[in-house]
Design an enzyme around this catalytic site. Structure first.
Site, PDB file in Angstrom:
ATOM      1  N   ASP A   1      -2.083   6.554   6.350  1.00 16.39           N
ATOM      2  CA  ASP A   1      -3.121   5.662   5.824  1.00 16.39           C
ATOM      3  C   ASP A   1      -3.389   4.618   6.906  1.00 16.39           C
ATOM      4  O   ASP A   1      -2.557   3.747   7.166  1.00 16.39           O
ATOM      5  CB  ASP A   1      -2.616   4.997   4.537  1.00 16.39           C
ATOM      6  CG  ASP A   1      -3.592   3.960   3.974  1.00 16.39           C
ATOM      7  OD1 ASP A   1      -4.626   3.696   4.606  1.00 16.39           O
ATOM      8  OD2 ASP A   1      -3.292   3.409   2.889  1.00 16.39           O
TER       9      ASP A   1
ATOM     10  N   LYS B   1     -12.597  -2.064   5.692  1.00 17.91           N
ATOM     11  CA  LYS B   1     -11.830  -3.002   6.507  1.00 17.91           C
ATOM     12  C   LYS B   1     -12.425  -3.060   7.915  1.00 17.91           C
ATOM     13  O   LYS B   1     -12.874  -4.098   8.364  1.00 17.91           O
ATOM     14  CB  LYS B   1     -10.344  -2.601   6.577  1.00 17.91           C
ATOM     15  CG  LYS B   1      -9.672  -2.240   5.249  1.00 17.91           C
ATOM     16  CD  LYS B   1      -9.772  -3.278   4.198  1.00 17.91           C
ATOM     17  CE  LYS B   1      -9.218  -2.986   2.816  1.00 17.91           C
ATOM     18  NZ  LYS B   1      -8.121  -2.122   2.599  1.00 17.91           N
TER      19      LYS B   1
ATOM     20  N   TRP C   1       0.836  -1.216   0.000  1.00 16.96           N
ATOM     21  CA  TRP C   1       0.000   0.000   0.000  1.00 16.96           C
ATOM     22  C   TRP C   1       0.855   1.245   0.000  1.00 16.96           C
ATOM     23  O   TRP C   1       0.517   2.242  -0.644  1.00 16.96           O
ATOM     24  CB  TRP C   1      -1.008  -0.023   1.151  1.00 16.96           C
ATOM     25  CG  TRP C   1      -2.026  -1.104   0.950  1.00 16.96           C
ATOM     26  CD1 TRP C   1      -2.209  -2.211   1.720  1.00 16.96           C
ATOM     27  CD2 TRP C   1      -2.971  -1.216  -0.137  1.00 16.96           C
ATOM     28  NE1 TRP C   1      -3.203  -2.992   1.186  1.00 16.96           N
ATOM     29  CE2 TRP C   1      -3.689  -2.426   0.065  1.00 16.96           C
ATOM     30  CE3 TRP C   1      -3.267  -0.437  -1.245  1.00 16.96           C
ATOM     31  CZ2 TRP C   1      -4.700  -2.847  -0.816  1.00 16.96           C
ATOM     32  CZ3 TRP C   1      -4.272  -0.858  -2.118  1.00 16.96           C
ATOM     33  CH2 TRP C   1      -4.971  -2.052  -1.894  1.00 16.96           C
TER      34      TRP C   1
HETATM   35  C1  LIG Z   1      -7.534  -1.606   1.284  1.00 15.84           C
HETATM   36  C2  LIG Z   1      -6.463  -0.592   1.458  1.00 15.84           C
HETATM   37  C3  LIG Z   1      -6.285   0.450   0.544  1.00 15.84           C
HETATM   38  C4  LIG Z   1      -7.108   0.595  -0.704  1.00 15.84           C
HETATM   39  O1  LIG Z   1      -8.405   0.961  -0.430  1.00 15.84           O
HETATM   40  P1  LIG Z   1      -9.437   1.227  -1.616  1.00 15.84           P
HETATM   41  O2  LIG Z   1     -10.688   1.509  -0.893  1.00 15.84           O
HETATM   42  O3  LIG Z   1      -9.496   0.011  -2.473  1.00 15.84           O
HETATM   43  O4  LIG Z   1      -8.963   2.413  -2.381  1.00 15.84           O
HETATM   44  C5  LIG Z   1      -5.284   1.365   0.792  1.00 15.84           C
HETATM   45  N1  LIG Z   1      -4.500   1.273   1.874  1.00 15.84           N
HETATM   46  C6  LIG Z   1      -4.643   0.266   2.769  1.00 15.84           C
HETATM   47  C7  LIG Z   1      -3.746   0.221   3.966  1.00 15.84           C
HETATM   48  C8  LIG Z   1      -5.629  -0.684   2.592  1.00 15.84           C
HETATM   49  O5  LIG Z   1      -5.780  -1.678   3.497  1.00 15.84           O
END
Ligand SMILES: *Cc1c(COP(=O)(O)O)cnc(C)c1O
Length: 359
Positions: free
Chosen positions: A171, A195, A101
């Protein structure tokens, strides 16, 4: 029958939340309408959104000088929107590369600015967080970006970097609300909801007020944090149903005792699974023990030839979505807030039984 769902995302939701949403599907609290059918500007939905934001703030103890935005586009859209909203007059930003990521964030940022990788865990296949003493930050960077829980590699920060005067951007898609955090140590916290919060389609941004003045003029209005903050995230139609479900999840978390209580449960769940991995010569965790994620736990069978049998047997036992991400391989168990300890216990029992049969 409901299964124990170890999906990394979209992921399992707390069953009481789904039941309540089902109860309210046709008629939300006597309004005669379901939430999906409401005007986002009507009094019913306005109340739902305000309560969701207030509960999110209460759970994370978000200081008053931070805005909470509920947007669309997911965390990947944010990879472009962070430089757009934060570069101001600067032309470079710092990134720490801890895995898949982080890599995506870096690649996207390079469309908008110089993205300097100031530390990387690539030398050990992204199985650890480089200590801050090894970082080479630029004090003039527009911001410093980290991914505090790498969902694919299963690597989590258990400390908060000190970025000095440079805004720290995180993030937190896959571990937000899994434990208390000190929001004031960050400038921006963002993530997708699917998530640990609610349905896909909802994206949260927590941003300190003084950072709202730095957007590039080309920033699209619906993704312009200052414009969205001024409009209460309703410059466009927000993802209303996602906000409603997120609000039910926040209420559920408060009823569980808040984030300190959830953290204790998450530690117990993760310890159960890691102890099983470490106590066996049959399974292994690839991640440095100091950085092992409590939410996403990749693991290997020493004999990869048994992977298919392991997954098939798991499915028969009501344990699903355990196949590892293709870049890591092996297995991955995502055990977000909604996964009860009974689910982890069932997985561990199955793993021990599988080892007895094939070990
Ligand atoms: C799932 C995830 C993403 C991507 O999320 P999207 O909603 O598909 O854009 C980005 N960063 C992390 C840490 C993730 O777990």
């Amino acid at each position: 029958m409901r299964v124990f769902n170890f999906s990394a995302g979209p992921a399992a939701l707390p069953e009481p939340v789904l039941r309540r949403a089902a109860d309210e599907m046709l008629d939300w609290q006597g309004s005669g309408m379901g939430v999906m059918e409401m005007s986002h500007r009507g009094k019913e939905f306005t109340a739902i959104a305000a309560k969701a934001e207030a509960d999110f703030r209460a759970l994370l103890q978000i200081p008053a000088n931070y805005q909470v935005l509920f947007l669309q586009g997911g965390a990947l859209a944010m990879n472009a929107l962070i430089p757009m909203n934060l570069l101001g007059t600067k032309t470079s930003a710092d990134y720490v590369n801890t895995g898949e990521w982080s890599k995506k964030s870096i690649q996207e940022a390079r469309k908008y600015c110089r993205a300097n990788v100031i530390a990387s865990a690539e030398d050990r296949n992204f199985t650890y967080v480089p200590p801050q003493s090894a970082w080479t930050p630029d004090p003039d960077a527009a911001y410093l970006h980290i991914c505090t829980n790498e969902t694919i590699g299963g690597v989590e920060y258990f400390w908060t970097p000190d970025a000095g005067d440079v805004p720290l951007v995180a993030d937190m898609s896959s571990h937000i609300l899994s434990r208390p955090i000190d929001v004031a140590r960050y400038s921006v916290i963002y993530g997708g909801a699917q998530k640990n919060i609610g349905p896909a389609g909802l994206t949260f941004v927590i941003v300190r007020d003084d950072l709202l003045e730095r957007a590039l003029p080309i920033t699209p209005s619906v993704f312009h944090w200052k414009e969205q903050a001024a409009a209460g995230s309703m410059l466009n139609t927000p993802p209303t149903y996602g906000i409603y479900i997120a609000g039910l999840v926040f209420e559920w978390l408060l009823a569980q005792g808040g984030l300190a209580a959830i953290e204790r449960r998450n530690i117990a769940k993760a310890t159960l699974l890691y102890d099983c991995l470490d106590g066996s010569g049959f399974y292994a965790s690839p991640v440095d023990p100091a950085c092992r994620s409590r939410m996403n736990i990749p693991f290997f069978l020493h004999d990869a030839g048994l992977d298919a049998a392991f997954l098939a047997g798991a499915r028969e036992n009501g344990l699903v979505q355990l196949k590892g991400h293709r870049v890591v391989g092996g297995m991955r168990a995502s055990i977000y807030n909604a996964m009860p300890i009974e689910g982890v216990q069932a997985l561990v029992d199955y793993m021990k039984e599988f080892e007895r049969m094939y070990g």
